[in-house]
Scaffold this active site. Structure first.
Site: not given
Length: 477
Positions: A178, A251, A285
Site C-alpha cells: 500500500k 522503520e 528520517c
C-alpha cells in the site's frame, strides 16, 4: 473537475482494478496544491481480493529457485531503467521533487538496491550440516515467511517501495503493497513494470488511506507486516499484529544528532550537514536536523551554516539549481510551520522560518539556535527543512544530549580525532553512526534503528534475512 483528473487503479492478481466500492481520493500536486489524479480508496473487499491473490501465488513463488527469483529482479531493474524517464516524471509529480536531482540521487540507488537483492537471493546462509548429536545429522532450512503486507511512506515513494518488495520477493515471499494516500502514482506505475515480469498475484498494489493499511495489517492472511512511517503508525501496527502474532518490521522516525567537535573540519561539516539537512526538504528520517556544536567553534559554525543555508534554493523545481521541492501536503506544511511558530523565547531563528510563495507547500531553509535539550523542537521529529543547533561544553554532555531523545536511527560525528570518533561510535545509541559524513547509504550495509525508531533492518543481507524464517531439520543416520 474530477472527471478530468488522471485515474489511478489498484493492481491485483495481474490486473488493474478500481476499488470494489467505487470510492476514490484526490491526489494533490504539492507544487501547485491542486489535484491531478484520483486513486482508489480501497476497502475490505479489495484487501481480501489482494490477499487471496498473494496467498494463491505464494506456493509457486516460494518453490521457485533462487536463480529464477534473481532473474526476475534483474529484469525488474532493467524495466525501471528502460522506462526511467516515465518513472521519474511520475515520481516528481507525485512528490514535487526536482527532476534532475531525483535522476542523479534516487534512480541509481533504486536500481542498485534491486540488483543487490537479486544477487542476495542466491546467497542465503545458515549453519553447515553436521552431527551435533551422535547418529543424527542436523541442518538448517531458511524459508520465506509467506504473504507480506507492506506500507510505504510518502517521502521516497518508489525507493521505499523498492526497499520493501525487493528483499521480500528475493526471499520467496509474495507482496501486497500500500503506497501512501498522498503519493500513490509511482507505485501504480511500478506495478505495471513489475507485473510484466512476475507471475500474477506475486506482487499487488492496493491504494487507500490509513484505514486501508489497518485492514491489511489486521488481515488473517499476511504472515508479516512491514511499515515505514511515523512512530504512532508503527505502534498501531505492532499492537494490531500482536493479536495474531504476525512478524513486524518497523522503520519509523528519526532525530539524527550531528556532533561537531572543536577539531572538526568546519567547512566539510557545514557543507555535509547543510546538504543532509535540507535534502528532500528535510523529509528524511536520517536528515541532519539536530546539530550539537562544541563551545570553541559554535559561533563560527553557526555563521557558516547560515551563509550556506542562504545558498540553498527551493521553489521552482524545474530550475536545475533548485535543491529541494515542497513539503508533501498542506497538513505537513502546517506541522512544520507550527514547530517554528511555537519556538520558546530563548530560541533564535537565524534564517528562514517561513513559507515560500503562496502556491504549493514550500518552506524556506531554516536554522534555529539557542535551544535547550527539553525544547519541543529538539525532542520531536520536525521532518522539514529545519536545522537546530545546540552548544555543548564537553564530550560527556554531547553524548548525553545526543542520546537524550526517543529516536535512535542515525547520527554523525565530525572530528579529526580517530580515538574520539571510535569512542563516540560505540556510545551513540543509534542504528547508524557516520563519521565526517552524513546520509550516504549502500545496499550492502543495514539500515534500521533502535528505541522508537523501530526494529528490523532494511537493505543488506540482514534486510533479506528479516523476510525469512529458520527451520531445523534433523535426520537419523
Amino acid at each position: 473537475m474530477t472527471s478530468e483528473l488522471r485515474r489511478l487503479r489498484n493492481y491485483i492478481d495481474g490486473e488493474f482494478r478500481d476499488a470494489r466500492g467505487g470510492r476514490t481520493t484526490e491526489v494533490v500536486d504539492p507544487v501547485t496544491g491542486r489535484a491531478y489524479a484520483t486513486a482508489p480508496l480501497s476497502g475490505a473487499e479489495d484487501v481480501d481480493t489482494a490477499m487471496a491473490a498473494a496467498a494463491a501465488a505464494f506456493p509457486a513463488w516460494r518453490d521457485a529457485t533462487p536463480a529464477t527469483r534473481q532473474l526476475a529482479l534483474l529484469r525488474i531493474a532493467d524495466a525501471f531503467e528502460e522506462r526511467a524517464d516515465e518513472l521519474l516524471a511520475i515520481e516528481c509529480e507525485n512528490t514535487g521533487k526536482p527532476l534532475e536531482l531525483t535522476r542523479e540521487e534516487e534512480l541509481p540507488m533504486m536500481l542498485e538496491q534491486i540488483r543487490f537483492f537479486a544477487g542476495a537471493a542466491r546467497m542465503l546462509e545458515g549453519k553447515s550440516a553436521g552431527e551435533y548429536m551422535a547418529g543424527l545429522t542436523s541442518f538448517v532450512r531458511r524459508e520465506p515467511i509467506g504473504v507480506c503486507a507492506q506500507v510505504a511512506p510518502w517521502n521516497y515513494p518508489v525507493m521505499m517501495a523498492v526497499w520493501k518488495f525487493a528483499p521480500a520477493l528475493a526471499a520467496g515471499n509474495t507482496v501486497v503493497l500500500k503506497p501512501s494516500d498522498t503519493t500513490p502514482a509511482s507505485a501504480v506505475f511500478a506495478a505495471e513494470l513489475i507485473g510484466a515480469v512476475l507471475p500474477k498475484g506475486v506482487f499487488n498494489v492496493v491504494c487507500g488511506d490509513r484505514d486501508t493499511g489497518r485492514l491489511m495489517v489486521e488481515h488473517e492472511v499476511p504472515a508479516m507486516a512491514s511499515i515505514t512511517g511515523s512512530v504512532r503508525a508503527g505502534m498501531e501496527v505492532a499492537a494490531s499484529a500482536a493479536k495474531d502474532l504476525k512478524r513486524v518490521h518497523l522503520e519509523l522516525g528519526g532525530k539524527a544528532p550531528c556532533l561537531v567537535f572543536g577539531d572538526a573540519d568546519l567547512e566539510a561539516a557545514v557543507e555535509g550537514i547543510r546538504d543532509a539537512g535540507f535534502f528532500n526538504a528535510g523529509q528524511d528520517c536520517t536528515a541532519a536536523t539536530r546539530v550539537l556544536v562544541h563551545d570553541s567553534v559554535h559561533d563560527a559554525f553557526v555563521e557558516a551554516l547560515v551563509k550556506a543555508a542562504g545558498e540553498v534554493r527551493t521553489g521552482d523545481v524545474t530550475d536545475p539549481d533548485c535543491f529541494y521541492g515542497p513539503l508533501n501536503n498542506a497538513d505537513h506544511l502546517a506541522k512544520v510551520s507550527g514547530f517554528v511558530d511555537r519556538l520558546p523565547a530563548h530560541a533564535k531563528v537565524e534564517t528562514g522560518g517561513h513559507r515560500v510563495g503562496e502556491q504549493g507547500y514550500f518552506y524556506a531553509p531554516t536554522v534555529v539556535t539557542g535551544l535547550r535539550q527539553d525544547d519541543e523542537i529538539i525532542q520531536n521529529e520536525v521532518f522539514g527543512p529545519v536545522i537546530t543547533v545546540q552548544r555543548f561544553s564537553d564530550d560527556a554532555q554531547a553524548l548525553e544530549w545526543a542520546n537524550g531523545v526517543d529516536y535512535a536511527l542515525a547520527s554523525s560525528v565530525w572530528t579529526t580525532d580517530h580515538k574520539r570518533a571510535m569512542r563516540m561510535s560505540k556510545a551513540l545509541d543509534f542504528g547508524c553512526v557516520w563519521i565526517n559524513t552524513h546520509i550516504p547509504l549502500v545496499g550492502e550495509m543495514p539500515h534500521g534503528g533502535f528505541k522508537k525508531s523501530g526494529y528490523g533492518k532494511d537493505l543488506s543481507a540482514y534486510g533479506l534475512e528479516d523476510y525469512t524464517r529458520v527451520k531445523h531439520v534433523m535426520t537419523a543416520l
